[in-house]
Motif scaffolding. Structure first.
Motif, PDB file in Angstrom:
ATOM      1  N   MET A   1       0.839  -1.196   0.000  1.00  0.00           N
ATOM      2  CA  MET A   1       0.000   0.000   0.000  1.00  0.00           C
ATOM      3  C   MET A   1       0.879   1.254   0.000  1.00  0.00           C
ATOM      4  SD  MET A   1      -2.696   1.437   2.873  1.00  0.00           S
ATOM      5  CE  MET A   1      -4.034   0.319   2.491  1.00  0.00           C
ATOM      6  N   LYS A   2       0.480   2.255  -0.757  1.00  0.00           N
ATOM      7  CA  LYS A   2       1.167   3.545  -0.759  1.00  0.00           C
ATOM      8  C   LYS A   2       0.743   4.344   0.481  1.00  0.00           C
ATOM      9  CE  LYS A   2       3.003   3.368  -5.013  1.00  0.00           C
ATOM     10  NZ  LYS A   2       4.386   3.673  -5.407  1.00  0.00           N
ATOM     11  N   TYR A   3       1.600   5.249   0.899  1.00  0.00           N
ATOM     12  CA  TYR A   3       1.248   6.112   2.023  1.00  0.00           C
ATOM     13  C   TYR A   3       0.258   7.195   1.616  1.00  0.00           C
ATOM     14  CZ  TYR A   3       4.931   4.030   4.861  1.00  0.00           C
ATOM     15  OH  TYR A   3       5.702   3.155   5.576  1.00  0.00           O
ATOM     16  N   LEU A   4       0.379   7.699   0.381  1.00  0.00           N
ATOM     17  CA  LEU A   4      -0.424   8.846  -0.029  1.00  0.00           C
ATOM     18  C   LEU A   4      -0.806   8.723  -1.492  1.00  0.00           C
ATOM     19  CD1 LEU A   4      -1.535  11.735   0.556  1.00  0.00           C
ATOM     20  CD2 LEU A   4       0.714  12.611  -0.135  1.00  0.00           C
ATOM     21  N   THR A   5      -2.100   8.798  -1.771  1.00  0.00           N
ATOM     22  CA  THR A   5      -2.591   8.922  -3.141  1.00  0.00           C
ATOM     23  C   THR A   5      -2.842  10.391  -3.433  1.00  0.00           C
ATOM     24  OG1 THR A   5      -3.634   6.735  -3.228  1.00  0.00           O
ATOM     25  CG2 THR A   5      -4.500   8.412  -4.711  1.00  0.00           C
ATOM     26  N   SER A  23       6.518  18.315  -9.129  1.00  0.00           N
ATOM     27  CA  SER A  23       6.527  18.563  -7.677  1.00  0.00           C
ATOM     28  C   SER A  23       6.049  17.343  -6.906  1.00  0.00           C
ATOM     29  CB  SER A  23       5.665  19.781  -7.341  1.00  0.00           C
ATOM     30  OG  SER A  23       4.278  19.491  -7.373  1.00  0.00           O
ATOM     31  N   LEU A  24       5.124  16.579  -7.470  1.00  0.00           N
ATOM     32  CA  LEU A  24       4.582  15.405  -6.792  1.00  0.00           C
ATOM     33  C   LEU A  24       5.535  14.223  -6.847  1.00  0.00           C
ATOM     34  CD1 LEU A  24       0.900  15.577  -8.156  1.00  0.00           C
ATOM     35  CD2 LEU A  24       1.932  16.829  -6.245  1.00  0.00           C
ATOM     36  N   LEU A  25       6.285  14.124  -7.927  1.00  0.00           N
ATOM     37  CA  LEU A  25       7.217  13.004  -8.082  1.00  0.00           C
ATOM     38  C   LEU A  25       8.303  13.005  -7.010  1.00  0.00           C
ATOM     39  CD1 LEU A  25       7.613  12.962 -11.960  1.00  0.00           C
ATOM     40  CD2 LEU A  25       6.654  11.117 -10.554  1.00  0.00           C
ATOM     41  N   THR A  26       8.533  14.138  -6.373  1.00  0.00           N
ATOM     42  CA  THR A  26       9.552  14.197  -5.315  1.00  0.00           C
ATOM     43  C   THR A  26       9.182  13.319  -4.122  1.00  0.00           C
ATOM     44  OG1 THR A  26       8.557  16.163  -4.295  1.00  0.00           O
ATOM     45  CG2 THR A  26      10.223  16.529  -6.008  1.00  0.00           C
ATOM     46  N   GLY A  27       7.921  12.905  -4.043  1.00  0.00           N
ATOM     47  CA  GLY A  27       7.512  11.986  -2.973  1.00  0.00           C
ATOM     48  C   GLY A  27       8.000  10.579  -3.186  1.00  0.00           C
ATOM     49  N   GLY A  28       8.487  10.271  -4.393  1.00  0.00           N
ATOM     50  CA  GLY A  28       9.027   8.947  -4.673  1.00  0.00           C
ATOM     51  C   GLY A  28       7.977   7.848  -4.612  1.00  0.00           C
ATOM     52  N   ARG A  29       8.421   6.651  -4.286  1.00  0.00           N
ATOM     53  CA  ARG A  29       7.525   5.485  -4.317  1.00  0.00           C
ATOM     54  C   ARG A  29       6.560   5.433  -3.136  1.00  0.00           C
ATOM     55  NH1 ARG A  29      12.076   3.587  -7.012  1.00  0.00           N
ATOM     56  NH2 ARG A  29      11.568   2.550  -9.007  1.00  0.00           N
ATOM     57  N   ASP A  30       6.660   6.369  -2.218  1.00  0.00           N
ATOM     58  CA  ASP A  30       5.680   6.427  -1.132  1.00  0.00           C
ATOM     59  C   ASP A  30       4.344   7.004  -1.611  1.00  0.00           C
ATOM     60  OD1 ASP A  30       7.332   5.328   0.759  1.00  0.00           O
ATOM     61  OD2 ASP A  30       8.027   7.257   1.526  1.00  0.00           O
ATOM     62  N   VAL A  31       4.352   7.630  -2.791  1.00  0.00           N
ATOM     63  CA  VAL A  31       3.128   8.247  -3.289  1.00  0.00           C
ATOM     64  C   VAL A  31       2.612   7.507  -4.522  1.00  0.00           C
ATOM     65  CG1 VAL A  31       3.832  10.513  -2.431  1.00  0.00           C
ATOM     66  CG2 VAL A  31       4.235   9.933  -4.829  1.00  0.00           C
ATOM     67  N   GLU A  32       1.315   7.592  -4.696  1.00  0.00           N
ATOM     68  CA  GLU A  32       0.635   7.145  -5.899  1.00  0.00           C
ATOM     69  C   GLU A  32       0.026   8.384  -6.540  1.00  0.00           C
ATOM     70  OE1 GLU A  32      -2.713   3.818  -6.765  1.00  0.00           O
ATOM     71  OE2 GLU A  32      -3.258   5.309  -5.247  1.00  0.00           O
ATOM     72  N   GLY A  76     -10.622   9.320  -8.794  1.00  0.00           N
ATOM     73  CA  GLY A  76      -9.416   9.139  -8.001  1.00  0.00           C
ATOM     74  C   GLY A  76      -9.680   8.431  -6.686  1.00  0.00           C
ATOM     75  N   LEU A  77     -10.754   8.820  -6.009  1.00  0.00           N
ATOM     76  CA  LEU A  77     -11.096   8.193  -4.734  1.00  0.00           C
ATOM     77  C   LEU A  77     -11.489   6.730  -4.932  1.00  0.00           C
ATOM     78  CD1 LEU A  77     -11.472   8.457  -1.701  1.00  0.00           C
ATOM     79  CD2 LEU A  77     -13.764   9.388  -2.120  1.00  0.00           C
ATOM     80  N   GLU A  78     -12.145   6.452  -6.035  1.00  0.00           N
ATOM     81  CA  GLU A  78     -12.522   5.069  -6.339  1.00  0.00           C
ATOM     82  C   GLU A  78     -11.293   4.178  -6.512  1.00  0.00           C
ATOM     83  OE1 GLU A  78     -14.102   2.766 -10.312  1.00  0.00           O
ATOM     84  OE2 GLU A  78     -14.986   4.727  -9.879  1.00  0.00           O
ATOM     85  N   LEU A  79     -10.252   4.709  -7.144  1.00  0.00           N
ATOM     86  CA  LEU A  79      -9.083   3.896  -7.488  1.00  0.00           C
ATOM     87  C   LEU A  79      -7.964   3.954  -6.452  1.00  0.00           C
ATOM     88  CD1 LEU A  79      -8.794   4.846 -11.275  1.00  0.00           C
ATOM     89  CD2 LEU A  79      -9.834   2.784 -10.297  1.00  0.00           C
ATOM     90  N   ALA A  80      -8.036   4.867  -5.504  1.00  0.00           N
ATOM     91  CA  ALA A  80      -6.918   5.126  -4.588  1.00  0.00           C
ATOM     92  C   ALA A  80      -6.539   3.885  -3.782  1.00  0.00           C
ATOM     93  CB  ALA A  80      -7.273   6.268  -3.645  1.00  0.00           C
ATOM     94  N   THR A  81      -5.241   3.657  -3.674  1.00  0.00           N
ATOM     95  CA  THR A  81      -4.720   2.596  -2.811  1.00  0.00           C
ATOM     96  C   THR A  81      -3.924   3.171  -1.639  1.00  0.00           C
ATOM     97  OG1 THR A  81      -2.652   2.353  -4.064  1.00  0.00           O
ATOM     98  CG2 THR A  81      -4.550   1.044  -4.794  1.00  0.00           C
ATOM     99  N   GLY A  82      -3.718   4.470  -1.607  1.00  0.00           N
ATOM    100  CA  GLY A  82      -2.931   5.088  -0.550  1.00  0.00           C
ATOM    101  C   GLY A  82      -3.678   5.163   0.769  1.00  0.00           C
TER     102      GLY A  82
END
Length: 338
Positions: A1-5, A23-32, A76-82
């Protein structure tokens, strides 16, 4: 599971999508990162696909028929795994350093995992070279899990908008929030309807969200809002009645007062822009808006009319209209919200 979607609804966003996504990619693999291409007719879809190809562990793309901003948030909320869920508009961006601190807080959440993180946001007038930080230092104890009973007193310019919020995904789903399609200003619904499901909060004094102001076609632009006044009225009425305020008052009186305060702000915005339109039809819509509140919830009507901000935007006669409009123009200069 990701920490943040992070969901980014995109429509004809080619001119500013790079700034947002980088700017969002700076979160790395912790983000979706979910890029929801809402039927764009420019290069937005191709740009989104390129990001998904380059960062397959981070970026997912959905191409869908145009349904408006709310439709993109819903998807987005439907698909979120974070574990947590954040909406970022495609012309806005997140501060990379602040995003790193937020992710570290989420990683360390443990058993004190709050239902809602609150962070500061920044009004960025890039074309004019100025910015205004909106913080919550007077409202919440910093970096500590708390409840609504710990809420302080709001300043006139403060309210909990979508840009300041990072909800636990499970809380949003429990709340059942579903935004109307093909409708502007639905961020007000997203920012308010889930709040009664929030039991714990944590304020991080981070300037996380950068809210770009200055485009002539932005929904908050005065002339645009006047053209879309029917949608502003619709959302105002929706927020006024989507929550059982009496039930909230019994368990969280400070939250109930905030929800009424926010309804008052939305009523004031509707009032002021109907006054700016200044036609017989606009005057009738203004009367119908207030009469609808009085008919459906007389107690709420009395509070709005006689004990809140929007009562001052519905003063009688030409003098009352003059006072309302000049007060609005003064506030716009002071708080620089457009």
């Amino acid at each position: 599971m990701k920490y943040l979607t992070i969901t980014v609804p995109c429509y004809n966003s080619q001119d500013y999508l790079d700034r947002c996504v980088k700017s969002l990619l700076t979160g790395g693999r912790d983000v979706e990162i979910l890029l929801i291409d809402d039927g764009s007719r420019d290069r937005t879809g191709a740009m989104a696909d390129a990001y998904a190809e380059a960062y397959p562990d981070i970026v997912r793309v959905v191409h869908k028929e145009n349904g408006g901003h709310g439709s993109g948030v819903n998807k987005g909320l439907e698909l979120a795994t974070g574990r947590y869920f954040k909406v970022v508009d495609s012309d806005d961006w997140l501060d990379p350093t602040s995003l790193g601190f937020l992710l570290e807080a989420i990683r360390r959440g443990g058993r004190e995992e709050p239902d809602l993180y609150i962070c500061n946001y920044v009004y960025d007038h890039l074309d004019q070279g100025r910015s205004t930080v909106m913080d919550y230092r007077n409202l919440f104890p910093a970096d500590r899990v708390c409840g609504w009973q710990d809420l302080g007193h709001f300043r006139p310019s403060q309210y909990l908008i979508m840009h300041a919020q990072v909800f636990r995904t499970e809380v949003l789903r429990r709340s059942g929030v579903q935004l109307p399609e093909h409708t502007f200003y639905v961020d007000n619904i997203f920012a308010n309807e889930p709040l009664p499901w929030v039991r714990t909060l944590r304020y991080l004094d981070l300037d996380l969200y950068h809210y770009y102001l200055g485009r002539s076609d932005q929904s908050v632009n005065e002339q645009v809002l006047m053209r879309r006044i029917d949608q502003q009225i619709y959302v105002t009425e929706y927020v006024s009645f989507c929550t059982d305020l009496e039930a909230v008052r019994r368990t969280s009186p400070k939250l109930e007062r905030y929800l009424v305060r926010n309804i008052s702000i939305m009523m004031a915005i509707s009032d002021i822009h109907l006054l700016l339109i200044h036609t017989a039809e606009a005057d009738e819509k203004r009367r119908q808006l207030w009469n609808g509140i009085r008919r459906r919830n007389p107690a709420l009507y009395r509070r709005l009319r006689y004990a809140s901000l929007c009562g001052w935007t519905n003063l009688p006669g030409p003098l009352g209209d003059w006072l309302t409009l000049n007060g609005y123009r003064l506030a716009k200069r002071v708080y620089q919200f457009q």
